[in-house]
Design a protein around this motif. Structure first.
Motif, PDB file in Angstrom:
ATOM      1  N   TYR A 295       0.812  -1.216   0.000  1.00 13.31           N
ATOM      2  CA  TYR A 295       0.000   0.000   0.000  1.00 13.31           C
ATOM      3  C   TYR A 295       0.844   1.264   0.000  1.00 13.31           C
ATOM      4  CZ  TYR A 295       0.836   0.142   5.110  1.00 13.31           C
ATOM      5  OH  TYR A 295       1.404   0.178   6.356  1.00 13.31           O
ATOM      6  N   THR A 296       0.220   2.315  -0.477  1.00 18.15           N
ATOM      7  CA  THR A 296       0.800   3.650  -0.323  1.00 18.15           C
ATOM      8  C   THR A 296      -0.290   4.565   0.228  1.00 18.15           C
ATOM      9  OG1 THR A 296       1.907   5.502  -1.430  1.00 18.15           O
ATOM     10  CG2 THR A 296       0.323   4.278  -2.744  1.00 18.15           C
ATOM     11  N   GLU A 297       0.118   5.452   1.115  1.00 17.64           N
ATOM     12  CA  GLU A 297      -0.855   6.350   1.745  1.00 17.64           C
ATOM     13  C   GLU A 297      -0.402   7.802   1.603  1.00 17.64           C
ATOM     14  OE1 GLU A 297      -1.169   4.975   5.761  1.00 17.64           O
ATOM     15  OE2 GLU A 297      -2.279   3.168   5.174  1.00 17.64           O
ATOM     16  N   LEU A 298      -1.369   8.660   1.433  1.00 17.68           N
ATOM     17  CA  LEU A 298      -1.126  10.094   1.354  1.00 17.68           C
ATOM     18  C   LEU A 298      -1.833  10.728   2.546  1.00 17.68           C
ATOM     19  CD1 LEU A 298      -0.030  12.452  -0.447  1.00 17.68           C
ATOM     20  CD2 LEU A 298      -2.307  12.545  -1.436  1.00 17.68           C
ATOM     21  N   GLY A 299      -1.055  11.337   3.415  1.00 16.86           N
ATOM     22  CA  GLY A 299      -1.653  11.862   4.641  1.00 16.86           C
ATOM     23  C   GLY A 299      -1.234  13.287   4.928  1.00 16.86           C
ATOM     24  N   THR A 300      -1.808  13.804   5.975  1.00 13.41           N
ATOM     25  CA  THR A 300      -1.403  15.135   6.445  1.00 13.41           C
ATOM     26  C   THR A 300      -1.506  15.148   7.972  1.00 13.41           C
ATOM     27  OG1 THR A 300      -1.702  17.526   6.133  1.00 13.41           O
ATOM     28  CG2 THR A 300      -3.702  16.192   6.257  1.00 13.41           C
ATOM     29  N   LEU A 301      -1.237  16.290   8.545  1.00 13.15           N
ATOM     30  CA  LEU A 301      -1.247  16.420  10.000  1.00 13.15           C
ATOM     31  C   LEU A 301      -2.354  17.372  10.444  1.00 13.15           C
ATOM     32  CD1 LEU A 301       2.405  16.920  11.305  1.00 13.15           C
ATOM     33  CD2 LEU A 301       0.826  15.097  11.922  1.00 13.15           C
ATOM     34  N   ASP A 302      -2.835  17.162  11.651  1.00  8.79           N
ATOM     35  CA  ASP A 302      -3.856  18.052  12.216  1.00  8.79           C
ATOM     36  C   ASP A 302      -3.399  19.514  12.211  1.00  8.79           C
ATOM     37  OD1 ASP A 302      -1.871  17.564  14.067  1.00  8.79           O
ATOM     38  OD2 ASP A 302      -3.203  16.959  15.701  1.00  8.79           O
ATOM     39  N   ASP A 303      -2.108  19.731  12.477  1.00  8.31           N
ATOM     40  CA  ASP A 303      -1.576  21.112  12.510  1.00  8.31           C
ATOM     41  C   ASP A 303      -1.817  21.833  11.191  1.00  8.31           C
ATOM     42  OD1 ASP A 303      -0.691  20.872  15.019  1.00  8.31           O
ATOM     43  OD2 ASP A 303       1.447  20.840  14.563  1.00  8.31           O
ATOM     44  N   HIS A 304      -1.574  21.120  10.085  1.00 12.96           N
ATOM     45  CA  HIS A 304      -1.718  21.746   8.763  1.00 12.96           C
ATOM     46  C   HIS A 304      -3.186  22.104   8.500  1.00 12.96           C
ATOM     47  CE1 HIS A 304       2.406  20.990   7.971  1.00 12.96           C
ATOM     48  NE2 HIS A 304       2.289  19.689   7.848  1.00 12.96           N
ATOM     49  N   ILE A 305      -4.074  21.202   8.865  1.00 12.29           N
ATOM     50  CA  ILE A 305      -5.507  21.456   8.651  1.00 12.29           C
ATOM     51  C   ILE A 305      -5.957  22.633   9.509  1.00 12.29           C
ATOM     52  CG2 ILE A 305      -7.830  20.465   8.919  1.00 12.29           C
ATOM     53  CD1 ILE A 305      -6.502  17.723   8.343  1.00 12.29           C
ATOM     54  N   TYR A 306      -5.478  22.649  10.745  1.00 20.05           N
ATOM     55  CA  TYR A 306      -5.813  23.748  11.666  1.00 20.05           C
ATOM     56  C   TYR A 306      -5.349  25.085  11.084  1.00 20.05           C
ATOM     57  CZ  TYR A 306      -5.725  26.622  15.895  1.00 20.05           C
ATOM     58  OH  TYR A 306      -5.908  27.633  16.807  1.00 20.05           O
ATOM     59  N   ASN A 307      -4.126  25.083  10.548  1.00 17.70           N
ATOM     60  CA  ASN A 307      -3.572  26.332  10.010  1.00 17.70           C
ATOM     61  C   ASN A 307      -4.303  26.791   8.753  1.00 17.70           C
ATOM     62  OD1 ASN A 307      -1.720  26.417  12.051  1.00 17.70           O
ATOM     63  ND2 ASN A 307      -0.098  25.430  10.870  1.00 17.70           N
ATOM     64  N   VAL A 308      -4.716  25.829   7.937  1.00 18.56           N
ATOM     65  CA  VAL A 308      -5.457  26.188   6.720  1.00 18.56           C
ATOM     66  C   VAL A 308      -6.811  26.805   7.108  1.00 18.56           C
ATOM     67  CG1 VAL A 308      -6.694  25.216   4.743  1.00 18.56           C
ATOM     68  CG2 VAL A 308      -4.325  24.573   5.164  1.00 18.56           C
ATOM     69  N   ILE A 309      -7.464  26.200   8.109  1.00 22.05           N
ATOM     70  CA  ILE A 309      -8.783  26.696   8.515  1.00 22.05           C
ATOM     71  C   ILE A 309      -8.655  27.996   9.321  1.00 22.05           C
ATOM     72  CG2 ILE A 309     -10.827  26.178   9.916  1.00 22.05           C
ATOM     73  CD1 ILE A 309     -10.323  23.183   9.186  1.00 22.05           C
ATOM     74  N   ASN A 310      -7.781  27.979  10.318  1.00 25.95           N
ATOM     75  CA  ASN A 310      -7.712  29.115  11.250  1.00 25.95           C
ATOM     76  C   ASN A 310      -6.877  30.288  10.744  1.00 25.95           C
ATOM     77  OD1 ASN A 310      -9.326  28.009  13.198  1.00 25.95           O
ATOM     78  ND2 ASN A 310      -7.954  28.634  14.842  1.00 25.95           N
TER      79      ASN A 310
END
Lengths: 201, 266
Positions: A165-180
């Motif tokens: 398998y291969t997975e593409l992920g991100t971190l909560d910090d990045h999502i928080y920064n994009v939103i906030n």
């Protein structure tokens, strides 16, 4: 100076909510058989160590998998040693039979990790005022993945698979920064993982 | 359904393989301490070219607490670049939120558009997690000093809690200040100002202020409070610079033994 942060319990509630299995319409017919498969996985990268190993269980005829991983990042590469314990939960979105023995899967999921390294806490030492910092030892990691799996055992009662398998992920910090902070989501906020999993007999 | 499944699977797989071929990193950990920059402060200090005579006024841009305010940092840099009087800039710490490598990288990317040399201090947030290791790799020692014209600048790490609750290296600070010619004006820069509400300030402030007074320091520059503050004690001026997130930086004008401070809103 530090702003005050929401408590750990809020993060835990969000995590539990996101990890709740959702019945996929594409697999409604598969989930009638509720078998439990145990599997072993080895992974490279994916924010849980240079390499990580894990064991897990797949239920609902292999449509929902939950695994417990241990990852290690040595000081020789990083400068600082990092031990990571992660729980990953993934739900198959679509599967396609490529041949009689080979199946392709796409899935999405979320992981939570706890890291042991320097100056990283769930509960900060007493000399910090209460709520001075959010706990930095825990991160959430949403991801999508694709897997090719090959059947190596087939009987009337059960099937066993080995998968890459291969997975593409991100971190909560990045999502928080994009939103906030209204950051533009950039490729560098994503990360890749490669792994292999094998169902245990 | 089968066609849709094949199409969907192929699309996802193709997208992942395409992305893998691009510059998507294989991250090993959020606490990764690898960094693209090395000894950034040391290199910048080596770029100082004090071509002006000592009678000219020296202009220095002071920024602080950039944290995750990257768009504000970009705006501040544009304003600083447009002011051709400024010789160099100082960032007075807290360039990250959690001391993570990707935050350091974002700061370095942002600050790279500055057309003048920049010196960066360590702040309390920068020492969270493996931030201390990343700072030392990226910028150099946390305590440093340099001469510029007739001024002696000292960058001092006075963080306590995030430094495993250890005392700042006051003997080093005293050694630096005592070893300097008395004709040279001394300017000390440290992230946490005296009488801050945290970082064991009640105990540390008298110790720090005594050193500043003892060695006739002209200026003590700080950040941390996210708001501007000016005070004087025993002929030493203590200035805390506001956060870049407040759309403010300061211009320090130095001329001989005198100085003035100008708050710039951008």
């Amino acid at each position: 100076m530090s702003p005050r942060y929401p408590s750990l319990s809020c993060i835990a509630i969000i995590f539990i909510f996101l990890c709740c299995p959702v019945n996929s319409s594409a697999h409604a017919q598969d989930t009638k058989i509720n078998r439990v498969y145990k599997h072993f996985a080895g992974q490279y990268a994916g924010n849980i160590g240079l390499v990580s190993v894990g064991v897990g269980r797949s239920v609902f005829n292999n449509t929902l998998a939950v695994g417990l991983f241990y990852g290690y990042l040595p000081a020789s590469i990083n400068g600082v040693e990092v031990h990571t314990i992660a729980i990953k939960s993934a739900l198959i979105i679509f599967s396609v039979k490529i041949s009689r023995e080979i199946t392709g899967l796409t899935y999405g999921g979320i992981g939570a990790q706890y890291a042991i390294t320097r100056n990283t806490y769930i509960k900060h030492p007493e000399y910090y005022p209460n709520g001075y910092y959010s706990p930095e030892a825990i991160h959430l990691m949403p991801f999508i993945g694709a897997k090719i799996r090959v059947r190596y055992h087939n009987s009337e009662k059960e099937q066993r698979w080995v998968g890459w398998y291969t997975e593409l992920g991100t971190l909560d910090d990045h999502i928080y920064n994009v939103i906030n902070h209204r950051y533009t989501f950039e490729p560098r906020m994503l990360n890749l993982a490669f792994g292999v999993s094998i169902d245990l007999l | 359904m089968r066609f849709r499944s094949v199409f969907f699977f192929s699309s996802i797989l193709a997208a992942l393989l395409t992305i893998a071929g691009c510059e998507i990193p294989c991250e090993f950990s959020p606490y990764d301490a690898r960094t693209s920059a090395s000894n950034y402060n040391t290199w910048n200090i080596s770029q100082f070219a004090p071509t002006v005579t000592t009678t000219d006024t020296l202009h220095i841009a002071l920024l602080s607490d950039t944290h995750l305010y990257y768009s504000d940092l970009t705006a501040a840099i544009a304003a600083i670049n447009a002011d051709h009087r400024i010789s160099f800039a100082v960032v007075l710490g807290d360039i990250t939120e959690k001391g993570l490598a990707h935050e350091y990288e974002s700061f370095l990317t942002g600050i790279s558009s500055l057309t003048i040399p920049v010196v960066t201090l360590v702040g309390n947030h920068d020492l969270r997690s493996n931030g201390g290791v990343i700072y030392e790799k990226s910028f150099g020692p946390m305590n440093f000093s340099f001469h510029y014209q007739n001024y002696f600048f000292v960058g001092f790490n006075n963080i306590i809690w995030e430094n495993n609750n250890t005392q700042p290296d006051y003997p080093w600070l005293e050694e630096q200040l005592s070893s300097t010619d008395s004709t040279v004006s001394k300017i000390v820069m440290a992230h946490v100002p005296p009488h801050s509400p945290d970082e064991d300030s009640q105990v540390q402030s008298p110790v720090y202020e005594n050193i500043m007074t003892k060695y006739h320091t002209m200026l003590s520059l700080h950040g941390h409070l996210h708001q501007y503050r000016y005070s004087e004690k025993d002929n030493v001026a203590y200035i805390a610079v506001s956060s870049v997130g407040e759309r403010e930086y300061c211009l320090l004008h130095l001329c001989g033994n005198s100085f003035s401070i100008e708050r710039i809103h951008f």
